[in-house]
Enzyme design. Structure first.
Site, mmCIF file in Angstrom:
data_model
loop_
_atom_site.group_PDB
_atom_site.id
_atom_site.type_symbol
_atom_site.label_atom_id
_atom_site.label_comp_id
_atom_site.label_asym_id
_atom_site.label_seq_id
_atom_site.Cartn_x
_atom_site.Cartn_y
_atom_site.Cartn_z
ATOM 1 N N ILE A 104 0.754 -1.329 0.137
ATOM 2 C CA ILE A 104 0.007 0.015 0.019
ATOM 3 C C ILE A 104 0.786 1.250 -0.239
ATOM 4 C CG2 ILE A 104 -1.884 -1.239 1.044
ATOM 5 C CD1 ILE A 104 -1.232 0.419 3.820
ATOM 6 N N LYS A 105 2.109 1.205 0.403
ATOM 7 C CA LYS A 105 3.058 2.139 0.360
ATOM 8 C C LYS A 105 2.632 3.795 0.828
ATOM 9 C CE LYS A 105 5.976 0.488 -3.289
ATOM 10 N NZ LYS A 105 5.188 -0.546 -3.711
ATOM 11 N N ARG A 106 1.683 3.302 2.161
ATOM 12 C CA ARG A 106 1.189 4.690 2.762
ATOM 13 C C ARG A 106 2.225 5.302 3.539
ATOM 14 N NH1 ARG A 106 -2.578 3.278 -0.536
ATOM 15 N NH2 ARG A 106 -4.647 2.948 0.307
#
Length: 231
Positions: A104-106
């Site tokens: 998700i690379k949040r």
């Protein structure tokens, strides 16, 4: 999470993670025709296609690999039906005993980072905690600094995060190889990752705070392995 992942790697004899990043173009025609007849050319159709395709993939690989990594962007572009497919994919993978890493690379700060961290920490409603997403680990973006990462680290109670250090795309060098204090920025990020994860070392000697390093940079990857022995 990290001990379970290491156990699965040893059990299968395979450190590979299979990405579940579907696009309609890669799906067999028979499956697309079936769902388009049922749902029309709609997001619901694509979501059903993705769910069915992912189940077919998982059925073939569940006993060969330790983990899968669905990329949330491929699903959320189709709105709520796509996110439903993402969640159904996670549930099915876990039912087959696979570790699930949500790609998700949040990243953000404060309450927004805490909200993103609900992917692994759950969300509380009037004192009742709900684990909605059910990923075992997620990928996160470190470029908000320590206060942007801390909500994710705090959520690592039996779960994990993989922090972006060196990405595989050519343009990453524009930022990640900038020199600061005589070293490339990605090396500084690596040191922060080690610091963030130092209190979360599992029984096998690895931290719940892991690293994302693109395989397109093998020499840098080897150097990072030495620099991050517990990551």
């Amino acid at each position: 999470m990290i001990d379970q992942l290491i156990d699965k790697i040893r059990e299968t004899g395979n450190p590979s993670v299979v990405g579940l990043d579907p696009t309609p173009a890669m799906i067999p025609e028979y499956l697309k025709r079936q769902m388009y007849r049922q749902y029309g050319q709609t997001p619901e159709a694509v979501a059903a296609i993705f769910t069915a395709f992912n189940r077919l993939v998982i059925e073939q690989i569940w006993d060969l690999i330790p983990a899968v990594k669905p990329q949330i962007a491929m699903y959320e572009q189709y709105g709520i039906p796509g996110l439903t497919s993402y969640m159904e994919t996670i549930r099915y993978a876990k039912s087959k005993g696979l570790i699930v890493i949500g790609d998700i690379k949040r990243g953000d700060i404060g309450s927004t980072a805490a909200a993103y961290a609900s992917h692994i920490g759950g969300v509380e409603i009037e004192g009742v905690r709900h684990d909605l997403w059910k990923e075992d680990a997620i990928t996160v973006n470190p470029y908000f600094g320590t206060d942007g990462i801390q909500p994710f680290v705090a959520a690592c109670k039996g779960r994990g995060i993989f922090v972006l250090i060196r990405s595989s795309n050519p343009g990453s060098a524009e930022l990640q190889e900038l020199e600061t204090g005589g070293e490339a920025m990605y090396l500084k990020v690596a040191d922060l990752v080690a610091e963030w994860g130092k209190d979360l070392i599992g029984q096998h000697g690895y931290s719940e705070v892991g690293a994302v390093v693109g395989a397109t940079w093998p020499e840098q990857g080897s150097a990072l392995r030495e620099r991050l022995p517990n990551t």
